[in-house]
Design a protein around this motif. Structure first.
Motif, PDB file in Angstrom:
ATOM      1  N   ILE A 288      14.353  21.788 -33.160  1.00  0.00           N
ATOM      2  CA  ILE A 288      15.113  20.566 -32.837  1.00  0.00           C
ATOM      3  C   ILE A 288      15.022  20.263 -31.335  1.00  0.00           C
ATOM      4  O   ILE A 288      14.838  19.120 -30.922  1.00  0.00           O
ATOM      5  N   THR A 289      15.149  21.316 -30.518  1.00  0.00           N
ATOM      6  CA  THR A 289      15.088  21.094 -29.061  1.00  0.00           C
ATOM      7  C   THR A 289      13.737  20.511 -28.686  1.00  0.00           C
ATOM      8  O   THR A 289      13.638  19.569 -27.894  1.00  0.00           O
ATOM      9  N   ARG A 290      12.691  21.065 -29.264  1.00  0.00           N
ATOM     10  CA  ARG A 290      11.355  20.539 -28.964  1.00  0.00           C
ATOM     11  C   ARG A 290      11.263  19.048 -29.338  1.00  0.00           C
ATOM     12  O   ARG A 290      10.769  18.226 -28.581  1.00  0.00           O
ATOM     13  N   ARG A 291      11.753  18.743 -30.545  1.00  0.00           N
ATOM     14  CA  ARG A 291      11.653  17.350 -31.011  1.00  0.00           C
ATOM     15  C   ARG A 291      12.429  16.407 -30.087  1.00  0.00           C
ATOM     16  O   ARG A 291      11.960  15.333 -29.726  1.00  0.00           O
ATOM     17  N   MET A 292      13.621  16.868 -29.674  1.00  0.00           N
ATOM     18  CA  MET A 292      14.437  16.004 -28.811  1.00  0.00           C
ATOM     19  C   MET A 292      13.756  15.763 -27.465  1.00  0.00           C
ATOM     20  O   MET A 292      13.751  14.642 -26.963  1.00  0.00           O
ATOM     21  N   LEU A 293      13.160  16.796 -26.909  1.00  0.00           N
ATOM     22  CA  LEU A 293      12.486  16.614 -25.614  1.00  0.00           C
ATOM     23  C   LEU A 293      11.277  15.696 -25.757  1.00  0.00           C
ATOM     24  O   LEU A 293      10.989  14.874 -24.889  1.00  0.00           O
ATOM     25  N   LEU A 295      10.994  13.278 -27.878  1.00  0.00           N
ATOM     26  CA  LEU A 295      11.486  11.897 -28.002  1.00  0.00           C
ATOM     27  C   LEU A 295      11.995  11.352 -26.665  1.00  0.00           C
ATOM     28  O   LEU A 295      12.049  10.145 -26.452  1.00  0.00           O
ATOM     29  N   GLU A 296      12.365  12.247 -25.771  1.00  0.00           N
ATOM     30  CA  GLU A 296      12.778  11.828 -24.418  1.00  0.00           C
ATOM     31  C   GLU A 296      11.564  11.500 -23.555  1.00  0.00           C
ATOM     32  O   GLU A 296      11.703  11.129 -22.398  1.00  0.00           O
ATOM     33  N   GLY A 297      10.360  11.748 -24.074  1.00  0.00           N
ATOM     34  CA  GLY A 297       9.151  11.383 -23.330  1.00  0.00           C
ATOM     35  C   GLY A 297       8.505  12.532 -22.571  1.00  0.00           C
ATOM     36  O   GLY A 297       7.583  12.311 -21.791  1.00  0.00           O
ATOM     37  N   LEU A 298       8.991  13.769 -22.811  1.00  0.00           N
ATOM     38  CA  LEU A 298       8.374  14.904 -22.132  1.00  0.00           C
ATOM     39  C   LEU A 298       7.159  15.383 -22.934  1.00  0.00           C
ATOM     40  O   LEU A 298       7.136  15.270 -24.167  1.00  0.00           O
ATOM     41  N   GLY A 299       6.183  15.937 -22.245  1.00  0.00           N
ATOM     42  CA  GLY A 299       5.058  16.553 -22.943  1.00  0.00           C
ATOM     43  C   GLY A 299       5.534  17.859 -23.568  1.00  0.00           C
ATOM     44  O   GLY A 299       6.210  18.649 -22.905  1.00  0.00           O
ATOM     45  N   THR A 300       5.253  18.090 -24.842  1.00  0.00           N
ATOM     46  CA  THR A 300       5.692  19.336 -25.487  1.00  0.00           C
ATOM     47  C   THR A 300       4.568  19.909 -26.353  1.00  0.00           C
ATOM     48  O   THR A 300       3.655  19.197 -26.765  1.00  0.00           O
ATOM     49  N   ASP A 301       4.703  21.199 -26.611  1.00  0.00           N
ATOM     50  CA  ASP A 301       3.823  21.843 -27.586  1.00  0.00           C
ATOM     51  C   ASP A 301       4.582  23.030 -28.173  1.00  0.00           C
ATOM     52  O   ASP A 301       5.596  23.461 -27.606  1.00  0.00           O
ATOM     53  N   MET A 302       4.102  23.542 -29.286  1.00  0.00           N
ATOM     54  CA  MET A 302       4.773  24.666 -29.941  1.00  0.00           C
ATOM     55  C   MET A 302       3.740  25.736 -30.268  1.00  0.00           C
ATOM     56  O   MET A 302       2.660  25.430 -30.772  1.00  0.00           O
ATOM     57  N   ILE A 303       4.103  26.966 -29.979  1.00  0.00           N
ATOM     58  CA  ILE A 303       3.238  28.092 -30.347  1.00  0.00           C
ATOM     59  C   ILE A 303       3.954  28.907 -31.412  1.00  0.00           C
ATOM     60  O   ILE A 303       5.110  29.295 -31.211  1.00  0.00           O
ATOM     61  N   ASN A 304       3.299  29.148 -32.522  1.00  0.00           N
ATOM     62  CA  ASN A 304       3.871  30.047 -33.523  1.00  0.00           C
ATOM     63  C   ASN A 304       3.349  31.445 -33.244  1.00  0.00           C
ATOM     64  O   ASN A 304       2.149  31.687 -33.327  1.00  0.00           O
ATOM     65  N   ALA A 305       4.254  32.353 -32.877  1.00  0.00           N
ATOM     66  CA  ALA A 305       3.816  33.700 -32.499  1.00  0.00           C
ATOM     67  C   ALA A 305       3.117  34.364 -33.679  1.00  0.00           C
ATOM     68  O   ALA A 305       3.601  34.311 -34.811  1.00  0.00           O
ATOM     69  N   ARG A 306       1.982  34.986 -33.395  1.00  0.00           N
ATOM     70  CA  ARG A 306       1.193  35.646 -34.448  1.00  0.00           C
ATOM     71  C   ARG A 306       1.557  37.112 -34.498  1.00  0.00           C
ATOM     72  O   ARG A 306       1.695  37.759 -33.464  1.00  0.00           O
ATOM     73  N   GLY A 307       1.662  37.637 -35.715  1.00  0.00           N
ATOM     74  CA  GLY A 307       1.890  39.076 -35.830  1.00  0.00           C
ATOM     75  C   GLY A 307       2.908  39.389 -36.902  1.00  0.00           C
ATOM     76  O   GLY A 307       3.780  38.576 -37.214  1.00  0.00           O
ATOM     77  N   SER A 308       2.811  40.620 -37.446  1.00  0.00           N
ATOM     78  CA  SER A 308       3.642  40.989 -38.584  1.00  0.00           C
ATOM     79  C   SER A 308       4.933  41.678 -38.156  1.00  0.00           C
ATOM     80  O   SER A 308       5.747  42.039 -38.999  1.00  0.00           O
ATOM     81  N   SER A 309       5.109  41.926 -36.856  1.00  0.00           N
ATOM     82  CA  SER A 309       6.328  42.594 -36.399  1.00  0.00           C
ATOM     83  C   SER A 309       6.749  41.970 -35.077  1.00  0.00           C
ATOM     84  O   SER A 309       5.969  41.234 -34.447  1.00  0.00           O
TER      85      SER A 309
END
Ligand SMILES: O=P(O)(O)OC[C@H]1O[C@](O)(CO)[C@@H](O)[C@@H]1O
Length: 349
Positions: A288-293, A295-309
């Motif tokens: 949600i925080t990412r989406r809100m930022l 929509l405020e016009g900031l550049g954003t990206d998301m990394i999904n951490a890889r790994g089983s633990s």
């Protein structure tokens, strides 16, 4: 425009640095093995364990504390600074000083105070003043078995620290978990290699997005130290502006502060570290925080951490960030090795 040509790599003295990043998974394994052999401090029930260090050395301790917090029954405290808090005294406190150079003045000061206060001691590093002080105090000195800059030796600091906690009986099953994490780092690493073009290399793409921008890394729980590591690597290696923020804390203040100065909003890159191992509330907050930022016009990206633990996710994320900082330096055309402003500050002290 990204300059990802072979000439660009040749222009800068980056061979050794690249080899160190490539070798990070192996560092963890070598450090663990060394740590299983070194002399232990007195085994006893400790009231608390203090890891003292700055920069990359403190990063090792942060990562360690986050990695073991769900199993380690003894409080771990990471100290960045000259002075010990009042409660750090007596032999039932284990004080572990980490300094790769052995010369960082804050860590030396804290170690000296720990000697005077009768703490049980251990030191980790490559030598220098810290090694001498440990010898004088008859404390175990755990030697880092590789040359290099502190920021490229975090596998050593972490692996030795983990072996120490394991041998003190505080972290069971550490070896299998570490082996698994190392394997997963090696798998992830293939995507980050220099030979891969930006289209198939997420670290190059991320570095490209971060060029010329104010960067901030948002993470929760056990990935916070990884986000802090991204920040410090972008600062020290790419000589670029970066900060980090913690979720959920940022949702109580930072979120409200993203509208000014307006002219800078388009020059920001906010990278969120997501994990399927976060508690549900934090997963939602990150999304949600990412989406809100955004929509405020900031550049954003998301990394999904890889790994089983948790351990694997922390370390694949750290590794990813080391490549990003390296590519950012290359694309910006800066030599990643010297830290001129840090050196100048030390001269002025
Ligand atoms: O592990 P050391 O040698 O104490 O260094 C700690 C930090 O200090 C620096 O050398 C800068 O002063 C960093 O590069 C490093 O991360």
């Amino acid at each position: 425009m990204i300059n990802d040509t072979p000439e660009r790599y040749l222009q800068l003295d980056v061979e050794n640095l690249y080899a160190m990043i490539q070798g990070l998974p192996g560092q963890l394994t070598r450090a663990w093995k060394a740590g299983m052999e070194y002399a232990l401090p007195k085994a006893r029930e400790y009231r608390g364990i203090v890891f003292s260090g700055m920069g990359a050395s403190a990063a090792c301790a942060d990562l360690l504390a986050a990695a073991v917090e769900t199993v380690c029954p003894t409080p771990l405290w990471v100290l960045r600074g000259y002075d010990l808090p009042q409660w750090v005294q007596g032999e039932d406190i284990l004080f572990v000083a980490l300094s790769f150079s052995g010369e960082t003045e804050e860590t030396i000061s804290a170690f000296q105070q720990a000697v005077e206060r009768g703490c049980t001691l251990t030191a980790i590093g490559q030598g220098g003043t810290l090694a001498e002080m440990a010898r004088e105090a008859r404390a175990p000195f755990w030697q880092v078995g590789e040359a290099g800059r502190a920021r490229n030796l975090v596998g050593w600091g972490f692996g030795l620290g983990l072996a120490l906690l394991h041998r003190l009986g505080l972290v069971p099953d550490a070896e299998a978990d570490l082996r698994q994490a190392v394997e997963e780092m090696e798998t992830a690493q293939a995507h980050f290699a220099r030979e891969k073009l930006p289209a198939e290399n997420p670290a190059k793409r991320m570095a490209g997005q971060m060029m010329g921008r104010f960067n901030c890394f948002f993470a929760a729980e056990f990935l916070e130290p990884a986000a802090r590591r991204w920040k410090t690597q972008v600062n020290e290696t790419a000589k670029a502006w970066a900060q980090m923020e913690s979720i959920p804390e940022a949702d109580h203040n930072t979120l409200e502060g993203v509208r000014q100065p307006e002219e800078l909003l388009g020059q920001t890159m906010m990278v969120f570290f997501q994990s399927d191992l976060y508690r549900e509330e934090n997963r939602s907050r990150v999304a949600i925080t990412r989406r809100m930022l955004m929509l405020e016009g900031l550049g954003t990206d998301m990394i999904n951490a890889r790994g089983s633990s948790r351990l694997a996710q922390m370390w694949t994320t750290v590794l990813y960030g080391d490549y990003v900082a390296y590519y950012l330096a290359i694309f910006n055309g800066v030599d990643p090795s010297p830290v001129e402003l840090i050196r100048e500050l030390k001269e002025q002290l």
